[in-house]
Design a protein around this motif. Structure first.
Motif, PDB file in Angstrom:
ATOM      1  N   VAL A  51       0.835  -1.207   0.000  1.00  0.00           N
ATOM      2  CA  VAL A  51       0.000   0.000   0.000  1.00  0.00           C
ATOM      3  C   VAL A  51       0.869   1.256   0.000  1.00  0.00           C
ATOM      4  CG1 VAL A  51      -1.659   1.341   1.350  1.00  0.00           C
ATOM      5  CG2 VAL A  51      -1.957  -1.127   1.089  1.00  0.00           C
ATOM      6  N   ALA A  52       1.933   1.240   0.817  1.00  0.00           N
ATOM      7  CA  ALA A  52       2.826   2.396   0.862  1.00  0.00           C
ATOM      8  C   ALA A  52       3.507   2.613  -0.485  1.00  0.00           C
ATOM      9  CB  ALA A  52       3.874   2.205   1.958  1.00  0.00           C
ATOM     10  N   GLY A  53       3.904   1.514  -1.131  1.00  0.00           N
ATOM     11  CA  GLY A  53       4.544   1.629  -2.440  1.00  0.00           C
ATOM     12  C   GLY A  53       3.610   2.205  -3.481  1.00  0.00           C
ATOM     13  N   ILE A  54       2.359   1.734  -3.479  1.00  0.00           N
ATOM     14  CA  ILE A  54       1.372   2.263  -4.424  1.00  0.00           C
ATOM     15  C   ILE A  54       1.121   3.742  -4.155  1.00  0.00           C
ATOM     16  CG2 ILE A  54      -1.054   2.147  -5.118  1.00  0.00           C
ATOM     17  CD1 ILE A  54      -0.908  -0.876  -4.637  1.00  0.00           C
ATOM     18  N   GLY A  55       1.023   4.087  -2.866  1.00  0.00           N
ATOM     19  CA  GLY A  55       0.797   5.488  -2.516  1.00  0.00           C
ATOM     20  C   GLY A  55       1.940   6.376  -2.953  1.00  0.00           C
ATOM     21  N   TYR A  56       3.174   5.891  -2.761  1.00  0.00           N
ATOM     22  CA  TYR A  56       4.341   6.688  -3.152  1.00  0.00           C
ATOM     23  C   TYR A  56       4.392   6.875  -4.661  1.00  0.00           C
ATOM     24  CZ  TYR A  56       9.207   8.084  -3.744  1.00  0.00           C
ATOM     25  OH  TYR A  56      10.354   8.747  -4.109  1.00  0.00           O
ATOM     26  N   LEU A  57       4.144   5.795  -5.407  1.00  0.00           N
ATOM     27  CA  LEU A  57       4.141   5.909  -6.865  1.00  0.00           C
ATOM     28  C   LEU A  57       3.034   6.841  -7.336  1.00  0.00           C
ATOM     29  CD1 LEU A  57       4.792   2.202  -7.922  1.00  0.00           C
ATOM     30  CD2 LEU A  57       6.371   4.131  -8.102  1.00  0.00           C
ATOM     31  N   GLY A  58       1.873   6.741  -6.677  1.00  0.00           N
ATOM     32  CA  GLY A  58       0.777   7.631  -7.042  1.00  0.00           C
ATOM     33  C   GLY A  58       1.108   9.077  -6.771  1.00  0.00           C
ATOM     34  N   PHE A  59       1.773   9.312  -5.630  1.00  0.00           N
ATOM     35  CA  PHE A  59       2.170  10.677  -5.279  1.00  0.00           C
ATOM     36  C   PHE A  59       3.140  11.240  -6.303  1.00  0.00           C
ATOM     37  CE2 PHE A  59       5.101  13.516  -2.967  1.00  0.00           C
ATOM     38  CZ  PHE A  59       4.198  14.484  -2.561  1.00  0.00           C
ATOM     39  N   ARG A  60       4.123  10.429  -6.697  1.00  0.00           N
ATOM     40  CA  ARG A  60       5.128  10.890  -7.651  1.00  0.00           C
ATOM     41  C   ARG A  60       4.564  11.072  -9.049  1.00  0.00           C
ATOM     42  NH1 ARG A  60      10.520  10.685  -6.445  1.00  0.00           N
ATOM     43  NH2 ARG A  60      10.981  10.427  -8.643  1.00  0.00           N
ATOM     44  N   SER A  61       3.604  10.235  -9.417  1.00  0.00           N
ATOM     45  CA  SER A  61       3.099  10.282 -10.784  1.00  0.00           C
ATOM     46  C   SER A  61       1.959  11.268 -10.978  1.00  0.00           C
ATOM     47  CB  SER A  61       2.617   8.890 -11.207  1.00  0.00           C
ATOM     48  OG  SER A  61       1.500   8.501 -10.436  1.00  0.00           O
ATOM     49  N   GLY A  62       1.428  11.816  -9.876  1.00  0.00           N
ATOM     50  CA  GLY A  62       0.345  12.775 -10.008  1.00  0.00           C
ATOM     51  C   GLY A  62      -1.037  12.158  -9.928  1.00  0.00           C
ATOM     52  N   TRP A  63      -1.138  10.835  -9.599  1.00  0.00           N
ATOM     53  CA  TRP A  63      -2.457  10.214  -9.495  1.00  0.00           C
ATOM     54  C   TRP A  63      -3.332  10.948  -8.498  1.00  0.00           C
ATOM     55  CZ3 TRP A  63      -0.371   4.568  -8.676  1.00  0.00           C
ATOM     56  CH2 TRP A  63       0.211   4.131  -9.877  1.00  0.00           C
ATOM     57  N   PHE A  64      -2.709  11.441  -7.411  1.00  0.00           N
ATOM     58  CA  PHE A  64      -3.466  12.058  -6.334  1.00  0.00           C
ATOM     59  C   PHE A  64      -3.357  13.580  -6.377  1.00  0.00           C
ATOM     60  CE2 PHE A  64      -1.824   8.007  -4.225  1.00  0.00           C
ATOM     61  CZ  PHE A  64      -2.857   7.255  -4.745  1.00  0.00           C
ATOM     62  N   SER A  65      -3.083  14.139  -7.535  1.00  0.00           N
ATOM     63  CA  SER A  65      -2.890  15.580  -7.628  1.00  0.00           C
ATOM     64  C   SER A  65      -4.186  16.348  -7.445  1.00  0.00           C
ATOM     65  CB  SER A  65      -2.282  15.931  -8.991  1.00  0.00           C
ATOM     66  OG  SER A  65      -3.221  15.673 -10.028  1.00  0.00           O
ATOM     67  N   GLY A  66      -5.307  15.727  -7.746  1.00  0.00           N
ATOM     68  CA  GLY A  66      -6.576  16.431  -7.696  1.00  0.00           C
ATOM     69  C   GLY A  66      -6.922  17.112  -9.004  1.00  0.00           C
ATOM     70  N   ALA A  67      -6.025  17.048  -9.984  1.00  0.00           N
ATOM     71  CA  ALA A  67      -6.291  17.665 -11.282  1.00  0.00           C
ATOM     72  C   ALA A  67      -7.377  16.886 -12.018  1.00  0.00           C
ATOM     73  CB  ALA A  67      -5.016  17.693 -12.122  1.00  0.00           C
ATOM     74  N   PRO A  68      -8.235  17.574 -12.764  1.00  0.00           N
ATOM     75  CA  PRO A  68      -9.271  16.873 -13.534  1.00  0.00           C
ATOM     76  C   PRO A  68      -8.659  15.925 -14.561  1.00  0.00           C
ATOM     77  CG  PRO A  68      -9.704  19.235 -13.428  1.00  0.00           C
ATOM     78  CD  PRO A  68      -8.320  19.027 -12.891  1.00  0.00           C
ATOM     79  N   ASP A  69      -9.423  14.925 -14.942  1.00  0.00           N
ATOM     80  CA  ASP A  69      -8.994  13.994 -15.982  1.00  0.00           C
ATOM     81  C   ASP A  69      -9.417  14.560 -17.333  1.00  0.00           C
ATOM     82  OD1 ASP A  69      -8.354  11.939 -17.636  1.00  0.00           O
ATOM     83  OD2 ASP A  69      -9.690  10.454 -16.725  1.00  0.00           O
ATOM     84  N   TYR A  70      -8.427  14.940 -18.142  1.00  0.00           N
ATOM     85  CA  TYR A  70      -8.716  15.534 -19.445  1.00  0.00           C
ATOM     86  C   TYR A  70      -8.603  14.520 -20.581  1.00  0.00           C
ATOM     87  CZ  TYR A  70      -8.480  20.102 -17.168  1.00  0.00           C
ATOM     88  OH  TYR A  70      -8.707  21.182 -16.355  1.00  0.00           O
ATOM     89  N   GLY A  71      -8.515  13.249 -20.235  1.00  0.00           N
ATOM     90  CA  GLY A  71      -8.445  12.234 -21.275  1.00  0.00           C
ATOM     91  C   GLY A  71      -7.032  12.033 -21.790  1.00  0.00           C
ATOM     92  N   GLU A  72      -6.924  11.526 -22.993  1.00  0.00           N
ATOM     93  CA  GLU A  72      -5.630  11.201 -23.593  1.00  0.00           C
ATOM     94  C   GLU A  72      -4.732  12.439 -23.640  1.00  0.00           C
ATOM     95  OE1 GLU A  72      -2.953   8.459 -25.137  1.00  0.00           O
ATOM     96  OE2 GLU A  72      -4.987   8.139 -24.362  1.00  0.00           O
ATOM     97  N   PRO A  73      -3.515  12.355 -23.059  1.00  0.00           N
ATOM     98  CA  PRO A  73      -2.636  13.529 -23.042  1.00  0.00           C
ATOM     99  C   PRO A  73      -2.115  13.885 -24.430  1.00  0.00           C
ATOM    100  CG  PRO A  73      -1.497  11.607 -22.172  1.00  0.00           C
ATOM    101  CD  PRO A  73      -2.934  11.205 -22.351  1.00  0.00           C
ATOM    102  N   VAL A  74      -1.924  15.177 -24.636  1.00  0.00           N
ATOM    103  CA  VAL A  74      -1.340  15.694 -25.873  1.00  0.00           C
ATOM    104  C   VAL A  74      -0.167  16.582 -25.475  1.00  0.00           C
ATOM    105  CG1 VAL A  74      -1.705  17.048 -27.959  1.00  0.00           C
ATOM    106  CG2 VAL A  74      -3.574  15.646 -27.037  1.00  0.00           C
ATOM    107  N   ILE A  75       1.017  16.276 -25.994  1.00  0.00           N
ATOM    108  CA  ILE A  75       2.229  17.002 -25.625  1.00  0.00           C
ATOM    109  C   ILE A  75       2.718  17.828 -26.810  1.00  0.00           C
ATOM    110  CG2 ILE A  75       4.601  16.802 -24.791  1.00  0.00           C
ATOM    111  CD1 ILE A  75       2.458  15.972 -22.758  1.00  0.00           C
ATOM    112  N   PHE A  76       2.896  19.134 -26.582  1.00  0.00           N
ATOM    113  CA  PHE A  76       3.366  20.046 -27.623  1.00  0.00           C
ATOM    114  C   PHE A  76       4.840  20.417 -27.434  1.00  0.00           C
ATOM    115  CE2 PHE A  76      -1.182  20.720 -27.096  1.00  0.00           C
ATOM    116  CZ  PHE A  76      -1.654  20.751 -28.396  1.00  0.00           C
TER     117      PHE A  76
END
Length: 212
Positions: A51-76
């Motif tokens: 659980v701690a490992g999943i939480g840490y990975l989520g924290f680092r990857s932005g899973w728990f950022s609170g940002a809305p889900d905008y769908g498939e990412p587009v990088i410019f």
């Protein structure tokens, strides 16, 4: 000793033999209980670590950022050749950077504290923040204040590793910078999705890994 390896009990009364059996039974039960508790504790330890490992990975990857889900990412963003990680003294001269804003290269020894600034910081300081996996949001000082607040509000979803500042040397209204990557665009091209996609893609991607 008897043939079965048990201590000889000749000469003991029935009561004494019963007491010996009772003590042996208690010892056996206590041993079993210790083994059972150890196995349970080990299982819980594994669960906690997972659980701690999943939480840490989520924290680092932005899973728990609170940002809305905008769908498939587009990088410019455009990728730039890395110019090294050399430390320099404050105010020292160095070769020119290969991007504006810079995305790697010569930088001061101390990074800036993460956060949102209303004054300009030295490029050489913020390059160090990029080295630590940060995202640098630079905007022209004359950018519409309402848009500045919108950018800040969106970036605040991530709560960490963000530097935002006005920057007179910008050759675009807005620039998003990570280690080796820059996305520059006009005010009319800004969308929250563009900012969120960039941060999700490049945060924590610097060459120096630090906990926070």
């Amino acid at each position: 000793m008897s043939d079965q390896g048990q201590p000889a009990q000749e000469g003991l009364s029935k009561k004494e033999r019963r007491e010996i059996k009772r003590l042996e039974k208690q010892k056996f039960q206590a041993s079993n209980e210790r083994r059972t508790n150890f196995k349970k504790g080990l299982k819980w330890l594994v669960v906690i670590l997972v659980v701690a490992g999943i939480g840490y990975l989520g924290f680092r990857s932005g899973w728990f950022s609170g940002a809305p889900d905008y769908g498939e990412p587009v990088i410019f963003a455009e990728q730039f050749e890395i110019q090294g990680q050399a430390h320099i003294n404050i105010g020292s001269e160095h070769p020119p950077y290969n991007s504006n804003p810079p995305s790697s290269g010569w930088h001061y020894e101390d990074p800036a504290p993460w956060g949102f600034y209303d004054k300009e910081l030295p490029d050489e300081q913020l390059v160090h923040n990029l080295e630590h996996g940060g995202i640098w949001i630079a905007y022209r000082p004359d950018l519409d204040k309402n848009l500045v607040e919108q950018i800040k509000k969106t970036a605040e979803y991530f709560k960490r590793r963000i530097i935002m500042e006005p920057r007179a040397a910008n050759d675009s209204d807005i620039a998003l910078v990570a280690w080796g990557w820059v996305d520059k665009f006009s005010a009319s091209e800004f969308t929250e999705k563009r900012l969120v996609d960039f941060i999700n893609r490049f945060i924590d991607q610097g060459p120096e890994k630090i906990p926070f």
